[in-house]
Design a protein around this motif. Structure first.
Motif, PDB file in Angstrom:
ATOM      1  N   ASN A  97       0.827  -1.205   0.000  1.00 46.73           N
ATOM      2  CA  ASN A  97       0.000   0.000   0.000  1.00 46.73           C
ATOM      3  C   ASN A  97       0.864   1.259   0.000  1.00 46.73           C
ATOM      4  O   ASN A  97       0.572   2.222  -0.727  1.00 46.73           O
ATOM      5  N   ILE A  98       1.905   1.248   0.795  1.00 46.73           N
ATOM      6  CA  ILE A  98       2.802   2.408   0.859  1.00 46.73           C
ATOM      7  C   ILE A  98       3.488   2.616  -0.487  1.00 46.73           C
ATOM      8  O   ILE A  98       3.542   3.744  -1.001  1.00 46.73           O
TER       9      ILE A  98
ATOM     10  N   ALA B 221       0.994   3.923  -3.093  1.00 43.13           N
ATOM     11  CA  ALA B 221       0.698   5.347  -2.887  1.00 43.13           C
ATOM     12  C   ALA B 221       1.866   6.217  -3.327  1.00 43.13           C
ATOM     13  O   ALA B 221       1.669   7.252  -3.986  1.00 43.13           O
TER      14      ALA B 221
ATOM     15  N   GLY C  56      -5.487  -3.956  -2.832  1.00 41.71           N
ATOM     16  CA  GLY C  56      -5.311  -2.803  -1.954  1.00 41.71           C
ATOM     17  C   GLY C  56      -4.217  -1.872  -2.439  1.00 41.71           C
ATOM     18  O   GLY C  56      -4.373  -0.640  -2.423  1.00 41.71           O
ATOM     19  N   ALA C  57      -3.108  -2.439  -2.889  1.00 38.83           N
ATOM     20  CA  ALA C  57      -1.994  -1.612  -3.372  1.00 38.83           C
ATOM     21  C   ALA C  57      -2.389  -0.859  -4.635  1.00 38.83           C
ATOM     22  O   ALA C  57      -2.002   0.302  -4.823  1.00 38.83           O
TER      23      ALA C  57
ATOM     24  N   SER D 103      -4.492   2.046  -3.635  1.00 47.35           N
ATOM     25  CA  SER D 103      -3.654   3.104  -3.063  1.00 47.35           C
ATOM     26  C   SER D 103      -3.042   3.943  -4.176  1.00 47.35           C
ATOM     27  O   SER D 103      -2.976   5.173  -4.088  1.00 47.35           O
TER      28      SER D 103
ATOM     29  N   SER E 125      -3.846   8.002  -4.943  1.00 45.32           N
ATOM     30  CA  SER E 125      -2.773   8.998  -4.839  1.00 45.32           C
ATOM     31  C   SER E 125      -2.375   9.600  -6.180  1.00 45.32           C
ATOM     32  O   SER E 125      -1.965  10.761  -6.251  1.00 45.32           O
TER      33      SER E 125
ATOM     34  N   LEU F  27      -1.166  11.068   1.001  1.00 47.50           N
ATOM     35  CA  LEU F  27      -0.574   9.731   1.076  1.00 47.50           C
ATOM     36  C   LEU F  27      -1.262   8.892   2.148  1.00 47.50           C
ATOM     37  O   LEU F  27      -1.510   7.693   1.950  1.00 47.50           O
TER      38      LEU F  27
ATOM     39  N   ALA G 215      -4.543   7.671   0.831  1.00 48.55           N
ATOM     40  CA  ALA G 215      -4.320   6.621  -0.170  1.00 48.55           C
ATOM     41  C   ALA G 215      -3.922   5.301   0.489  1.00 48.55           C
ATOM     42  O   ALA G 215      -4.429   4.233   0.122  1.00 48.55           O
ATOM     43  N   ILE G 216      -3.032   5.363   1.464  1.00 45.72           N
ATOM     44  CA  ILE G 216      -2.553   4.141   2.125  1.00 45.72           C
ATOM     45  C   ILE G 216      -3.670   3.487   2.934  1.00 45.72           C
ATOM     46  O   ILE G 216      -3.924   2.280   2.816  1.00 45.72           O
TER      47      ILE G 216
ATOM     48  N   GLY H  18      -6.403   2.012   0.701  1.00 52.58           N
ATOM     49  CA  GLY H  18      -5.990   0.726   0.139  1.00 52.58           C
ATOM     50  C   GLY H  18      -6.023  -0.388   1.163  1.00 52.58           C
ATOM     51  O   GLY H  18      -6.415  -1.523   0.858  1.00 52.58           O
TER      52      GLY H  18
ATOM     53  N   ASN I 277      -8.270  -3.771   0.974  1.00 54.47           N
ATOM     54  CA  ASN I 277      -7.578  -5.050   1.052  1.00 54.47           C
ATOM     55  C   ASN I 277      -8.171  -5.926   2.157  1.00 54.47           C
ATOM     56  O   ASN I 277      -8.376  -7.133   1.968  1.00 54.47           O
TER      57      ASN I 277
END
Length: 335
Positions: free
Chosen positions: A87-88, A91, A119-120, A123, A127, A156, A159-160, A163, A167
């Motif tokens: 996810n990070i 984003a 999920g990613a 994200s 973003s 961010l 977005a994270i 996501g 997920n």
């Protein structure tokens, strides 16, 4: 500090351009600064030139860097990360792709078909239109470093977390079946020379500027109108800090509008000068860039109604929370 201040004023805020346009308005057009007409013309010319200059320079730089990370390579990199890390990374990847919400959806489909975590990919989808490096520089130019960094940071976070929620809900079954069946072919990554990368960057500038220039002109025009023609009392009554529903109003006003973040910045600038809270303005900008009607229509062809509704609900709630939060801590952001 004096050197930094000078560089900030002349390179980012372009004070030299402000003075030049002021001279143009007074000496060539014969209008006085301080009048509605004079100030409106100055606002429109100055903001338009400033945005286009910064936009062209930043997109060229970002695109040159992007040439080292083609989609095939990006898929392989992001595919290595699972869970929160995915996810990070998704984003963060969105911040280096200067796309509007509609342009992000084909890439979103490519990520899904490549088997990347849902999920990613969401994200990234959140973003990508909301924040990018070019908008960071524009925000710094108009509002200063604190507000620019705050905008990117909360973007961010939305977005994270968005996501992560998608997920956790395990909603893969609500992605249209044809998306999973899209053929994902590994294309051999060509090595590009420096000349090729410069050519690629120029093409990106031409493509992106060619798509967003109408929104910039409309945004600057609306900003000039708000700044010089709409009474401050009206703006404050609707969107001022005295109205506890201001963030909600700004968010839902922004959602139906389709524009790039570069077109919303001059409107945001005008709203702030009229006394609108920074959180309210940020909610408006995020609503415009992330949840526009055209992008939701396109996304509805990719995901089923339940996932689409979940996505809209999560992002809208995140934007509203961000708006009220920034309004509450605005004293830390106003320089």
């Amino acid at each position: 500090m004096n050197i930094f201040t000078w560089l900030n004023d002349q390179l980012l805020k372009m004070k030299w351009l402000w003075d030049l346009v002021e001279l143009l308005v007074e000496k060539v057009f014969g209008l006085s600064m301080g009048t509605r007409v004079g100030d409106s013309i100055h606002f429109f010319i100055y903001d338009t030139i400033k945005i286009f200059v910064l936009l062209i320079v930043m997109i060229f730089i970002i695109s040159f860097i992007q040439s080292y990370f083609p989609p095939e390579k990006t898929k392989k990199i992001i595919g290595r990360f699972k869970g929160l890390k995915g996810n990070i990374f998704g984003a963060l990847l969105g911040t280096v792709t200067p796309f509007c919400s509609c342009s992000s959806i084909p890439i979103f489909i490519g990520f899904i078909s490549a088997g990347l975590p849902l999920g990613a990919t969401f994200s990234f989808l959140i973003s990508s239109p909301m924040i990018d490096l070019a908008s960071l520089m524009l925000l710094m130019s108009f509002f200063g470093a604190r507000i620019a960094i705050a905008y990117v940071t909360v973007g961010l976070i939305v977005a994270i977390i968005g996501g992560i929620f998608i997920n956790k809900l395990k909603m893969e079954e609500y992605v249209e079946s044809y998306v999973w069946d899209v053929e994902n072919v590994d294309i051999e990554i060509e090595k590009m020379s420096r000349k090729d990368r410069v050519k690629f960057a120029k093409e990106q500038v031409k493509d992106i500027v060619g798509r967003v220039w109408p929104y910039i002109l409309v945004g600057v025009g609306i900003g000039a109108g708000i700044h010089n023609w709409v009474p401050q009392s009206i703006i404050e009554r609707i969107l001022g800090e005295g109205n506890s529903f201001s963030v909600l109003i700004a968010t839902f006003i922004g959602i139906p509008i389709y524009a790039d973040i570069f077109g919303t910045i001059p409107i945001a600038e005008a709203l702030i000068t009229k006394g609108v809270g920074i959180g309210t303005v940020v909610s408006f900008m995020m609503g415009v860039t992330t949840l526009s009607i055209p992008s939701l229509v396109m996304l509805s062809k990719v995901v089923k109604p339940r996932l689409l509704a979940t996505f809209v609900a999560i992002v809208t709630l995140g934007i509203i929370i961000v708006g009220y939060g920034l309004n509450g801590f605005s004293f830390l952001l106003i320089q």
